[in-house]
Design a protein around this motif. Structure first.
Motif, PDB file in Angstrom:
ATOM      1  N   ALA A 155      -6.418 -15.149  -1.245  1.00  0.00           N
ATOM      2  CA  ALA A 155      -6.659 -14.654   0.080  1.00  0.00           C
ATOM      3  C   ALA A 155      -6.660 -12.745  -0.290  1.00  0.00           C
ATOM      4  CB  ALA A 155      -5.624 -15.120   1.078  1.00  0.00           C
ATOM      5  N   ARG A 157      -6.503  -9.338   1.717  1.00  0.00           N
ATOM      6  CA  ARG A 157      -5.238  -8.343   2.562  1.00  0.00           C
ATOM      7  C   ARG A 157      -4.938  -9.050   3.895  1.00  0.00           C
ATOM      8  NH1 ARG A 157      -8.878  -3.114   1.399  1.00  0.00           N
ATOM      9  NH2 ARG A 157      -8.193  -2.636  -0.634  1.00  0.00           N
ATOM     10  N   TYR A 159      -2.482  -9.983   2.490  1.00  0.00           N
ATOM     11  CA  TYR A 159      -1.685 -10.806   1.492  1.00  0.00           C
ATOM     12  C   TYR A 159      -1.574  -9.780   0.074  1.00  0.00           C
ATOM     13  CZ  TYR A 159      -1.597 -14.810   4.395  1.00  0.00           C
ATOM     14  OH  TYR A 159      -1.751 -15.823   5.105  1.00  0.00           O
ATOM     15  N   TRP A 161      -1.759 -10.554  -2.982  1.00  0.00           N
ATOM     16  CA  TRP A 161      -2.320 -11.291  -4.252  1.00  0.00           C
ATOM     17  C   TRP A 161      -3.247 -10.369  -5.188  1.00  0.00           C
ATOM     18  CZ3 TRP A 161       1.399 -14.020  -3.222  1.00  0.00           C
ATOM     19  CH2 TRP A 161       1.417 -14.892  -2.265  1.00  0.00           C
ATOM     20  N   SER A 186      -4.361  -2.642   6.758  1.00  0.00           N
ATOM     21  CA  SER A 186      -4.020  -3.281   6.201  1.00  0.00           C
ATOM     22  C   SER A 186      -4.094  -3.153   4.606  1.00  0.00           C
ATOM     23  CB  SER A 186      -5.513  -4.576   6.173  1.00  0.00           C
ATOM     24  OG  SER A 186      -6.790  -3.960   5.654  1.00  0.00           O
ATOM     25  N   GLU A 190      -0.727  -4.478   2.636  1.00  0.00           N
ATOM     26  CA  GLU A 190      -0.864  -5.043   1.214  1.00  0.00           C
ATOM     27  C   GLU A 190       0.035  -4.474   0.405  1.00  0.00           C
ATOM     28  OE1 GLU A 190      -4.744  -5.691  -1.947  1.00  0.00           O
ATOM     29  OE2 GLU A 190      -4.434  -3.904  -0.871  1.00  0.00           O
ATOM     30  N   ASN A 193       3.651  -5.526   1.231  1.00  0.00           N
ATOM     31  CA  ASN A 193       4.013  -6.938   0.833  1.00  0.00           C
ATOM     32  C   ASN A 193       4.114  -7.163  -0.578  1.00  0.00           C
ATOM     33  OD1 ASN A 193       3.812  -7.826   3.727  1.00  0.00           O
ATOM     34  ND2 ASN A 193       1.558  -7.898   3.514  1.00  0.00           N
TER      35      ASN A 193
END
Length: 266
Positions: A155, A157, A159, A161, A186, A190, A193
């Motif tokens: 996935a 932003r 998130y 990852w 976002s 990101e 997070n």
């Protein structure tokens, strides 16, 4: 105990001053459906994967209300997919024109590389979109060491990852030795997070939403107020630092290195 890697956003941070390519397209896509959305609405979810951005717009109360008034129901997934097809068609027709590096970024890259700092990147664009943007930006002198798109991870932003994937492929660890810089809420989410130092960029940003000429022509007091409003948004989202322009990022890295020496972490 120093910063080993920097992860940069693309549109609005390193290319496409003001992040104008997607905004006009979102407005046009809704206009094609007879729905008039504002530039502020179009920008609000900026930085997300574009289909998620479109879905978020459809969930906004005012836009959903306009849709219901026109069609007798709120927009559904079929509507989102249909508009996204329209979005891609229009965006691909103009994308190559919005890959000009933002002033200061190429010189910043040179300084970072002299320090041995690796340069990764994340984006809200898909891999196919970024093939156009990255190719055109490279012709103009901008090319980070790595590009990760939402297509590379589960996935996009907000998130973390894409940042984690940068860390894996660039061999960067621990996360406190990385900095994420971006121009949207976002982007900030990101970075926060992902547990990295997170920096918001003011001039050239989607959040500011002004062209370079508009910034230059804006009365100083008015510009200061606009910049402060964006800074407060970044701070509220958790940004550790806010800089005036992307070319100033390495001055922040010096401050972070001093904090790392003292045992601080994001």
């Amino acid at each position: 105990m120093t910063i080993k890697g920097v992860i940069l956003d693309w549109a609005g941070t390193t290319v496409d001053y003001g992040c104008f390519a997607p905004v006009a397209v979102f407005i046009e896509v809704f206009a094609n459906k007879g729905i008039e959305i504002t530039m502020d609405e179009a920008r609000k979810p900026m930085g997300m994967l574009k289909i998620d951005h479109l879905r978020t717009l459809c969930e906004m109360e005012r836009i959903a209300g306009l849709w219901e008034a026109k069609y007798g129901r709120i927009p559904n997934d079929a509507d989102v997919n249909e508009m996204y097809t329209d979005f891609e068609r229009i965006l691909f027709s103009i994308l190559a024109n919005y890959a000009e590096p933002i002033p200061g970024v190429i010189e910043l890259m040179e300084r970072l590389r002299k320090q041995g700092i690796k340069i990764g990147s994340t984006t809200g664009y898909t891999f196919e979109m970024m093939k156009v943007v990255a190719t055109e930006a490279n012709k103009r002198g901008y090319a980070p060491d790595l590009l990760i798109t939402p297509d590379d991870v589960p996935a996009g932003r907000p998130y973390p990852w894409m940042i984690y994937e940068n860390a894996i492929r660039l061999d960067l660890y621990p996360m406190k030795h990385m900095v994420k810089a971006g121009d949207t809420i976002s982007d900030i989410q990101e970075g926060v997070n992902a547990g990295v130092w997170t920096v918001g960029v003011l001039k050239g940003s989607s959040e500011l939403g002004m062209t370079e000429a508009e910034v230059a022509a804006c009365p100083p007091q008015e510009l200061s107020e606009k910049l402060l409003a964006v800074e407060l948004k970044y701070r509220a989202a958790g940004a550790h630092y806010v800089i005036d322009s992307i070319g100033e990022l390495d001055t922040i890295i010096g401050l972070i290195n001093a904090r790392l020496e003292q045992g601080d972490k994001p």
